[in-house]
Motif scaffolding. Structure first.
Motif, short mmCIF file in Angstrom:
data_model
loop_
_atom_site.label_atom_id
_atom_site.label_comp_id
_atom_site.label_asym_id
_atom_site.label_seq_id
_atom_site.Cartn_x
_atom_site.Cartn_y
_atom_site.Cartn_z
N UNK A 1 0.75 -1.06 0.07
CA UNK A 1 0.13 0.21 -0.05
C UNK A 1 0.89 1.22 0.10
N UNK A 2 1.98 1.49 0.79
CA UNK A 2 2.65 2.34 1.09
C UNK A 2 3.55 2.60 -0.39
N UNK A 3 4.00 1.55 -0.80
CA UNK A 3 4.61 1.57 -2.37
C UNK A 3 4.02 2.31 -3.24
N UNK A 4 2.50 1.82 -3.28
CA UNK A 4 1.67 2.51 -4.39
C UNK A 4 1.40 3.89 -4.18
N UNK A 5 1.30 4.31 -2.81
CA UNK A 5 1.10 5.63 -2.55
C UNK A 5 2.04 6.64 -2.73
N UNK A 6 3.37 6.10 -2.67
CA UNK A 6 4.51 6.96 -2.92
C UNK A 6 4.75 7.09 -4.17
#
Length: 316
Positions: free
Chosen positions: A16-21
């Motif tokens: 989720x964090x990778x997709x957000x950044x």
């Protein structure tokens, strides 16, 4: 579970964090990051009043050409915009650097890591707080930035993110934002079915559970599905297909109730129409009750609900 807490659980997953950044930060920044090195760090920091802040997440990632970058995720779902956010984050970044200095005794000059703060906001009003510390300074002579420097954070204003971008972006964070913005039950069901297929892999088992918790404890009650939230669904449901079934059953029940209400309303309107015709013929309440096969009390109730004077009702 509060909104901030449920978001925090979702954004505790590296996917989720990778997709957000990668999906929402500038391309010039994203292309320099090595996402294979992304990892979560502990985030118990204490503010100036010695209170723990628990609405944030801290992630570590390396630059492709060497060096470390820290990504701060701050969740803001209050009814009003926090105009002091840039100061709060400046203090927070100071805490991160203090931790780095404390843990890396041999730190050389000019080797403090970059910290990228991101505020994820879901308020009703657009985010209008200053995003650069320079904009927050009340008065300054020219060149003051040489003294205070630059400090800026990014904002993801969930309710105002471009819809086209969210639809085209396959990242998990975009799915969270799309679900958050969806008001139609039909569209909600469609999105959940697609998301369910995307998360079938066993490696997503915990993420699936966290999605279900967020959907049931936050998303559905916000849309009026109070009964689902009260029926201990968290103990019963372990995948999104069951959540979809609950929503579909709820919609079917709502439709049945709507039809029943329409039928009852039509029946009452028919009785009142007949009542008006009978009253127009000069019949008494007793005669009307006998003609309709209902009690005198029921005749009075129908008449009272439709204005006795208008119907011209008489007691004899």
């Amino acid at each position: 579970m509060g909104h901030d807490s449920s978001y925090k659980r979702l954004f505790s997953h590296v996917e989720v964090v990778e997709s957000c950044v990668s999906g929402f930060l500038p391309r010039w920044l994203v292309k320099e990051l090595d996402f294979s090195t992304l990892q979560a760090l502990p985030t118990v920091h204490v503010d100036h009043r010695h209170r723990e802040r628990r609405n944030d997440l801290l992630w570590r990632i390396e630059w492709k050409d060497g060096g470390v970058c820290y990504v701060v995720l701050m969740f803001e779902f209050q009814s009003t915009v926090d105009q002091r956010m840039v100061v709060r984050l400046w203090n927070y970044v100071g805490c991160v650097w203090e931790e780095v200095l404390k843990n890396e005794k041999g730190l050389e000059k000019a080797s403090l890591p970059t910290v990228v703060p991101i505020v994820i906001y879901n308020g009703l009003h657009p985010w209008n707080a200053a995003q650069d510390i320079e904009d927050y300074l009340r008065s300054r002579p020219r060149g003051i930035q040489r003294i205070n420097g630059h400090f800026r954070y990014f904002v993801l204003d969930v309710r105002r993110l471009p819809g086209r971008k969210l639809e085209k972006d396959p990242g998990l964070s975009s799915w969270i934002f799309r679900l958050e913005r969806t008001s139609s039950s039909q569209e909600l069901v469609r999105l959940l079915r697609v998301l369910e297929r995307s998360l079938r892999s066993e490696r997503y088992s915990q993420l699936r559970r966290d999605f279900v918790q967020w959907i049931v404890s936050i998303l559905l009650p916000q849309r009026g599905y109070e009964e689902i939230a009260d029926c201990k669904i968290l103990e019963e449901v372990d995948d999104m297909s069951q959540v979809v079934d609950y929503i579909e059953n709820w919609r079917a029940r709502d439709k049945a109730e709507w039809l029943a209400e329409g039928e009852a309303k039509g029946r009452v309107e028919g009785e009142i129409s007949l009542l008006k015709r009978l009253l127009g013929g000069g019949l008494s309440i007793d005669s009307i009750a006998q003609a309709l096969g209902i009690s005198v009390v029921e005749v009075r109730r129908l008449a009272a609900g439709n204005n006795n004077a208008e119907l011209g009702i008489r007691n004899a």
